[in-house]
Scaffold this motif. Structure first.
Motif, PDB file in Angstrom:
ATOM      1  N   LYS A 540       0.838  -1.200   0.000  1.00  0.00           N
ATOM      2  CA  LYS A 540       0.000   0.000   0.000  1.00  0.00           C
ATOM      3  C   LYS A 540       0.871   1.247   0.000  1.00  0.00           C
ATOM      4  N   VAL A 541       0.497   2.242  -0.801  1.00  0.00           N
ATOM      5  CA  VAL A 541       1.228   3.516  -0.842  1.00  0.00           C
ATOM      6  C   VAL A 541       0.803   4.357   0.354  1.00  0.00           C
ATOM      7  N   LEU A 542       1.766   4.589   1.267  1.00  0.00           N
ATOM      8  CA  LEU A 542       1.468   5.382   2.460  1.00  0.00           C
ATOM      9  C   LEU A 542       1.705   6.871   2.231  1.00  0.00           C
ATOM     10  N   GLN A 543       2.754   7.187   1.487  1.00  0.00           N
ATOM     11  CA  GLN A 543       3.084   8.598   1.235  1.00  0.00           C
ATOM     12  C   GLN A 543       3.699   8.733  -0.155  1.00  0.00           C
ATOM     13  N   LEU A 564       6.023   2.788   1.034  1.00  0.00           N
ATOM     14  CA  LEU A 564       5.059   1.696   1.093  1.00  0.00           C
ATOM     15  C   LEU A 564       4.986   1.138   2.505  1.00  0.00           C
ATOM     16  N   ASP A 565       3.917   0.392   2.783  1.00  0.00           N
ATOM     17  CA  ASP A 565       3.825  -0.240   4.105  1.00  0.00           C
ATOM     18  C   ASP A 565       4.763  -1.439   4.215  1.00  0.00           C
ATOM     19  N   PHE A 603      12.176   4.178   1.117  1.00  0.00           N
ATOM     20  CA  PHE A 603      11.616   4.994   0.040  1.00  0.00           C
ATOM     21  C   PHE A 603      12.013   4.411  -1.309  1.00  0.00           C
ATOM     22  N   HIS A 604      11.036   4.350  -2.207  1.00  0.00           N
ATOM     23  CA  HIS A 604      11.237   3.814  -3.543  1.00  0.00           C
ATOM     24  C   HIS A 604      11.213   4.986  -4.526  1.00  0.00           C
ATOM     25  N   LYS A 605      12.383   5.315  -5.065  1.00  0.00           N
ATOM     26  CA  LYS A 605      12.489   6.444  -5.981  1.00  0.00           C
ATOM     27  C   LYS A 605      12.400   5.952  -7.418  1.00  0.00           C
ATOM     28  N   GLY A 606      11.580   6.633  -8.243  1.00  0.00           N
ATOM     29  CA  GLY A 606      11.441   6.178  -9.615  1.00  0.00           C
ATOM     30  C   GLY A 606      10.584   7.083 -10.467  1.00  0.00           C
ATOM     31  N   PHE A 607       9.997   6.490 -11.507  1.00  0.00           N
ATOM     32  CA  PHE A 607       9.286   7.244 -12.540  1.00  0.00           C
ATOM     33  C   PHE A 607       7.916   6.606 -12.756  1.00  0.00           C
ATOM     34  N   PHE A 608       6.870   7.443 -12.716  1.00  0.00           N
ATOM     35  CA  PHE A 608       5.498   6.939 -12.818  1.00  0.00           C
ATOM     36  C   PHE A 608       4.968   7.093 -14.237  1.00  0.00           C
ATOM     37  N   VAL A 615      -2.344   8.435  -2.856  1.00  0.00           N
ATOM     38  CA  VAL A 615      -1.992   7.821  -1.569  1.00  0.00           C
ATOM     39  C   VAL A 615      -3.118   6.872  -1.182  1.00  0.00           C
ATOM     40  N   GLY A 616      -2.747   5.703  -0.700  1.00  0.00           N
ATOM     41  CA  GLY A 616      -3.729   4.691  -0.336  1.00  0.00           C
ATOM     42  C   GLY A 616      -3.905   3.625  -1.378  1.00  0.00           C
ATOM     43  N   SER A 617      -3.367   3.866  -2.587  1.00  0.00           N
ATOM     44  CA  SER A 617      -3.467   2.865  -3.655  1.00  0.00           C
ATOM     45  C   SER A 617      -2.665   1.620  -3.298  1.00  0.00           C
ATOM     46  N   THR A 618      -3.122   0.484  -3.810  1.00  0.00           N
ATOM     47  CA  THR A 618      -2.435  -0.782  -3.589  1.00  0.00           C
ATOM     48  C   THR A 618      -1.896  -1.296  -4.912  1.00  0.00           C
TER      49      THR A 618
END
Length: 998
Positions: A540-543, A564-565, A603-608, A615-618
């Motif tokens: 889950k995306v927390l922030q 992520l959690d 923290f996962h750094k990257g490109f969307f 936030v809250g997406s799984t």
């Protein structure tokens, strides 16, 4: 039946069949009892008779505690139990712990040798209870051991207890008082003292409690209760029993602990003094064997007489004691794997021993190494690692002595230069003179301070690396005041400022998150099967953090970081680079380029890419398999490489490592001959065998207690390992090869999964350190494939050499082209095995030399042919019919080095000048037979007056060779556009000169 017959046996010095076996031990002192028996009796008493578990001594530098530089008490390895961060493996424990005190609160370094009982290394006998027995049993066992087993008369013992403290709101420990009285100790020998002497605390906060001490009276004549704790050398504390029953909170208040512990420490050195009837520990058998060894190896100096203070006017006896003490300390440290270049306290002590060896004991080399054997022999049966690592001790001492001697020799030369310009400089051969000492001396000599205050002392420490002892030596040489206390106070002041100002530099947003969110669950990073299939996880995306701001939503094409959690990706740690991967959402994907751990949040750094993400997406997190597998192979390879190097070189130390999916980089120090080509061949053979043997890569998890129990474990000096959840990676073939290291990285399951391994580069990083790069798996196969292709091309080239000897330039270009293929970047696809690269470079150099030699031979033949033609057609005669030759050697244009002597040798019976021109350089040689030499005409004048001045050169002095006088013109640069007219002018001038003179 006597449970300790060997105690009596060793006290009499007789064999078991001796009729005196039943003789009673002396009522007072066992003067002949050995320290080994004393130690053994203690351990047997607790282990065999009182159900304690023996735990071997931990190394003298703690693995998991950064707060102390050395283990200075027996309790150090059990600190986590007292703090409540670990559960004890056993509830009753006993051991003999190696301890070192050379700094901090317990610093005995500067007074060693000046008295009879201070040491840098000592052994602490101890027994511990972790929530099992408490005060009564601890006191009873201690009293029984001392009075009934060791047979110390109670009249020589005093006990102390905690007398209470109003500030801590703690009453007097009357429980302990009553226990001692019940045991039978007379009340006038049970003495209360303040918290200063009888309350133990681990730190400003944490576990603490009252203690009771047992003191031994060496005189034992009358009651001396009033003299206990007065720092008398003949009335000393020998055993301290600590009762850990409280916990001090941050506000200073003290509460009771749910579990109570016992921590005792009995100093072996002091106990030996008591039982052997000695006033100085240096007179016990813990030291006398070593002092005897010094006497044996240094027969030119007076024998040890045990003098102190003014009686030891020449400091010889003090030097005996210092050398003996430091030898025990340094041998123990080196056997435990401590590296002097990473522990300057140890290095200073080793160098102090070298200095004493040279200046006091008259041995410039080898004494310290030789005496270390005696220490190993004496302590090796108690601490097996000393016998096992004796060769390592020798290697490091040889290495350190070589460095020290070279530094000292250079410093002596500098001091002599200084002495030639400065008057009245003292003779300082007895001091540890280094380049830093001389620089500091010059600085102080220029400043001419009246005293060295705290600020100046710290400057000397910070700039030149001087400790208090070194500054004191400088002050003595310069005859200026220095108080070590001012230096200590200044250092404490700086430490306090450093602590108060030490804040982790962190983005405020991240800092706030770290304070309010739980740590990211990343346990799944170690989850993979034998086929290296990495399971995907739902997270889950927390922030979402974009440009240092928290946002609730991002759009397509956004670069950002996701918190992520949980995650299954590995973030950079233990030298291994972070994973790559991606997170799949319903209609979008987040490509992960970097994973970073900040205070437990990952923290996962990257490109969307996609419509949007909130936030809250799984999403489903997956790992880039090939990328991770490359890292795993290379990390396991790093362990194998480190172990293989240690196997062949023994005294080694890993300095650093870097693991990527492309390669592994290992920097390792070798104390002795550095790694070379032959070593790498052996290392690769060892690793190849390990891969072919298909050995399991075993992973186990332990805590600091378990880590201490491992045998033959490789640790990085200075590395602080966690107290709990320590992963240990082990690969062993059951015979010689063992790789066992704590490691948080990811590894393959079996060595066969490496498939292949080779070293691709070797680079020196100074006196002892070598940097290696290695590759495994497909990259190793690629390196070998490249080698095969290059080998084929070299074979083709070698076959063409004979056909093209007439075009040497073309052949040289071919060799240069092949050599270029030996140079590559570690990330490129053109990598080659180091062993092959080294062999190939040597082969290409040999081919180049053969081509050059062959070409030179051919060109020399050209010179011979040209000179033969010249002698037929260019010989001229003077007016007196004297034959001579002045000739420009045209074939010289094709030669790198022109052998003019070969040309002149072909016409030794006539005057001759030969001129050569190659690579824009002109040179000439002149020869005149002896029978034609005169004041008007000789070889030097002929060349000096004609050819040389035209080319603006000069001649060398005239000399006779085989009856012919010779003169040479020094090579001179001439531009090609000037060459022809200068050549013509020089030839014409030479001819004119000889015609005029003969």
């Amino acid at each position: 039946m006597d449970p300790y017959p060997y105690l009596r046996l060793l006290s009499t010095g007789r064999s078991l069949n001796c009729n005196l076996l039943t003789r009673k031990i002396s009522k007072y002192i066992h003067k002949d009892i050995s320290s080994k028996a004393i130690r053994r009796v203690f351990l047997d008493f607790f282990v065999k008779d009182h159900e304690h578990t023996f735990v071997r001594s931990s190394p003298v530098v703690p693995f998991c505690d950064p707060t102390v530089p050395f283990v200075n008490a027996g309790m150090n390895q059990f600190k986590s139990i007292f703090l409540g961060t670990q559960s004890p493996h056993f509830t009753r424990v006993s051991n003999s712990q190696k301890c070192i005190r050379v700094g901090g609160k317990h610093n005995d370094l500067n007074i060693v040798g000046q008295d009879g009982y201070h040491h840098t290394f000592f052994e602490m006998l101890g027994n511990w209870s972790f929530g099992d027995y408490f005060k009564e049993d601890a006191c009873k066992m201690a009293w029984k051991l001392l009075t009934q087993v060791y047979k110390i008369p109670p009249s020589r013992l005093y006990v102390t207890y905690f007398g209470g403290d109003e500030k801590m709101r703690l009453k007097s420990d009357m429980e302990t008082f009553d226990i001692w009285r019940t045991i039978g100790v007379k009340e006038n020998r049970i003495l209360p003292f303040t918290a200063k002497d009888n309350f133990w605390e681990m730190g400003i906060t944490g576990p603490c409690g009252p203690c009771t001490e047992i003191h031994f009276d060496h005189l034992g004549t009358v009651s001396r209760s009033n003299f206990v704790n007065k720092n008398l050398h003949d009335l000393t504390e020998i055993w301290n029993l600590v009762f850990i029953q409280y916990n001090r909170l941050p506000d200073g208040s003290i509460i009771s602990l749910p579990k109570k512990h016992v921590d005792t420490g009995l100093g072996l050195e002091r106990l030996c003094c008591a039982l052997q009837g000695k006033s100085s520990t240096y007179d016990t058998d813990l030291f006398d064997y070593l002092i005897n060894a010094i006497e044996k190896n240094c027969s030119s100096i007076p024998k040890y007489a045990g003098k102190f203070g003014e009686n030891d006017w020449n400091n010889v006896d003090t030097s005996y004691r210092v050398l003996a003490d430091h030898l025990r300390m340094l041998t123990v440290c080196l056997a435990d794997g401590i590296i002097p270049e990473q522990n300057q306290k140890l290095r200073r002590i080793i160098r102090k021993c070298f200095l004493l060896s040279e200046t006091v004991f008259g041995k410039e080399k080898g004494l310290v190494k030789e005496l270390s054997n005696y220490v190993v022999e004496n302590l090796g049966d108690t601490y097996p690692e000393m016998e096992k690592n004796a060769y390592q001790v020798h290697q490091i001492l040889d290495y350190e002595e070589e460095i020290y001697n070279s530094i000292r020799l250079a410093a002596k030369k500098d001091w002599q230069k200084l002495a030639s310009s400065e008057k009245n400089l003292p003779n300082i051969d007895h001091l540890d003179i280094t380049p830093s000492f001389i620089k500091a001396f010059r600085e102080l000599n220029a400043l001419k301070p009246l005293e060295i205050d705290g600020d100046l002392a710290h400057r000397l420490y910070d700039t030149h690396g001087f400790d208090s002892e070194g500054i004191e030596q400088l002050a003595q040489v310069l005859n200026i005041k220095f108080s070590p206390s001012t230096f200590t106070e200044k250092m404490e002041e700086i430490k306090l400022k450093s602590k108060s100002g030490r804040q982790i530099s962190m983005n405020p947003i991240v800092n706030d998150l770290a304070n309010n969110l739980e740590k990211t669950d990343d346990f799944e990073k170690y989850a993979y099967n034998t086929n290296y299939e990495f399971s995907e996880i739902e997270a889950k995306v927390l922030q979402i953090i974009e440009k240092d701001n928290l946002v609730n939503k991002i759009k397509n094409g956004t670069s950002c970081s996701l918190l992520l959690d949980k995650t299954n990706l590995y973030c950079e740690a233990g030298g291994q680079e972070a994973d790559r991967g991606k997170i799949k959402f319903q209609n979008s994907v987040f490509n992960i380029e970097l994973v970073k751990n900040i205070n437990g949040l990952i923290f996962h750094k990257g490109f969307f890419k996609g419509d949007s993400l909130e936030v809250g997406s799984t999403g489903t997190v997956s790992i880039d398999r090939d990328f991770r597998l490359g890292n795993m192979r290379n990390h396991t390879s790093a362990h194998l490489l480190n172990a293989a190097i240690k196997q062949i070189k023994t005294a080694t130390c890993q300095k650093s490592s870097k693991v990527t999916h492309q390669y592994v980089n290992l920097d390792v120090s070798v104390f002795g001959p550095k790694l070379n080509f032959e070593d790498i061949v052996k290392v690769e053979e060892i690793i190849s065998k390990v891969i072919n043997d298909k050995l399991e890569v075993r992973v186990s998890t332990t805590d600091s207690q378990g880590l201490y129990s491992f045998d033959q474990i490789t640790l990085i000096p200075g590395e602080v390992y966690p107290e709990n959840e320590i992963r240990v990676i082990e690969i062993a073939d059951g015979s010689e090869f063992v790789s066992r290291e704590p490691c948080c990285g990811t590894h393959v399951h079996n060595t066969a999964d490496l498939e292949d391994f080779c070293v691709v580069s070797l680079k020196s990083l100074g006196r002892s350190t070598t940097s290696l790069h290695g590759v495994s798996g497909d990259r190793a196969k690629l390196a070998r494939k490249n080698a095969e292709e290059l080998a084929e091309d070299i074979e083709v080239f070698k076959k063409s050499v004979a056909e093209h000897l007439d075009t040497p330039d073309m052949l040289e270009m071919g060799i240069l082209s092949l050599k270029k293929r030996l140079n590559f970047d570690i990330n490129e696809s053109s990598i080659l095995p180091y062993v092959y690269k080294t062999q190939t470079l040597k082969e290409l150099n040999n081919i180049g030399k053969q081509i050059k030699d062959k070409g030179n031979d051919d060109l020399k033949n050209f010179i011979c042919m040209e000179m033969q033609d010249a002698l037929k057609s260019n010989i001229e005669k003077t007016n007196s019919n004297t034959k001579y030759l002045v000739h420009y050697l045209r074939s010289s244009m094709m030669l790198e080095s022109v052998p003019l002597h070969a040309a002149t040798a072909m016409c030794s019976e006539m005057p001759v000048i030969i001129i050569a021109y190659s690579d824009d350089m002109v040179k000439a040689r002149c020869c005149v037979p002896k029978d034609l030499q005169s004041d008007d005409f000789n070889a030097e004048n002929w060349l000096k007056e004609t050819v040389a001045p035209i080319f603006k050169s000069r001649t060398t002095p005239q000399k006779l060779q085989d009856g012919v006088f010779v003169s040479n013109m020094k090579p001179q640069k001439v531009h090609v556009q000037d060459w022809h007219h200068l050549l013509a002018e020089s030839i014409e001038s030479a001819k004119k000169y000889i015609n005029e003179k003969i």
